[in-house]
Design an enzyme around this catalytic site. Sequence first.
Site: not given
Length: 421
Positions: A114, A154, A226, A228, A230
Amino acid sequence: MSLSLPRSSTHAQGPYEMVQEQIERAAEHLGIPRNAVEIMKRPKRALIVHFPVRMDDGTIRVFEGYRVQHNDAIGPTKGGIRFHPGVTLDEVKALSMWMTFKCGVAGLPYGGAKGGVAVDPHSLSEGELERLSRGYMEAVAQVVGPDKDIPAPDLYTNPQVMGWMMDTFSRLHGTFTPGVITGKPVVIGGSLGRSDATGRGCVTVIAEAAKDIGLQLQGASVAVQGFGNAGRTAAKLLADLGCKVVAVSDSKGALYDPSGLDLPRVIRAKEAGNLLDYGPQRIDSSELLELDVDILIPAALEGVITGANAPRIKARIVAEAANGPTTPEADRILYDQGIMVIPDILANSGGVTVSYFEWVQNLTNDYWSEDEVNQRLQRAMVKAYRHVRQTADQHQVDLRTAAFMIAMQRVYEAMKARGWV
């Protein structure tokens, strides 16, 4: 059956402590030597970089960034890069570890990694964002590569950022190298279907889980924390399956309508810049998690479902599109309440699965249609879910522990085969 997890404490558990505890929980059910567990509890390599970026006004700012590689026993490491003001080394370490086990559950030939930069990307112009992206890649270029470590998008990074980074790496090495990074624009080697893969994979496992608990998706209520990439994709695909999306949120606030939100209008408001312009149906963001819905999708940041609010969670299925949204203490509470938690390392593994497809396409120079990508993803997600569910039933554990057991066993066997343990 009650899980043997620690009770509440006054110490707020960070993501690095969370993943270490999850590893220990799974290890209790495996015959893995202690030295192997200790290797898995720590990243192999953590790089801290400081790099200068020229701002539009001519000043120079120095940014701090990270790249952490957890375990490369199975193959090169893989994991996203996030741009967020709250990025810390401990967070990136934890995310790299979750990536190892995510790849393990998905059966991919990768370990986990990451990266991140502590920055508010919304405060940057496009030119500043490009220079930041290229500066970060220059700083970490020695430790990444198609056969070393393959980054991806990400939080608050996107295909364009990946394109700039791929171009910078290619310039440094004097050759076009699309396989160094995934999630790129399609025209320079990105895969069709990659942008929707995380949300699509999440919906695939939700559909499988719904069958197992007898939940009819037609008319089932959904809340998405959330909105965003996804979360938005998951909401759209669940609506296509007949679900009723009643609540969504982003960093600016939350919307709720028990009769169902007009999803296309919500998306238009979000894309225009402010989700809350949809209308007056607003609630506090924290309330969204506790709504009486069938399916809850935490798709934002880690640590949002805790020992404090878990007793008030009412959803039948919690599908973790985000990384690490549920603390170990909350896991115990939700399990005791009979709520099925589809863990992050399974629920959101569609992104890394299609990133693997993109990497394979780059290495072979053989590109697939979107239908082929989606079909391969569907098969992979169903197979992974069924393996996790079978393991959970066999050992009488929750799905997260089962997923960690599968991944840890695979990593252990690779470490043993290579003579590490």
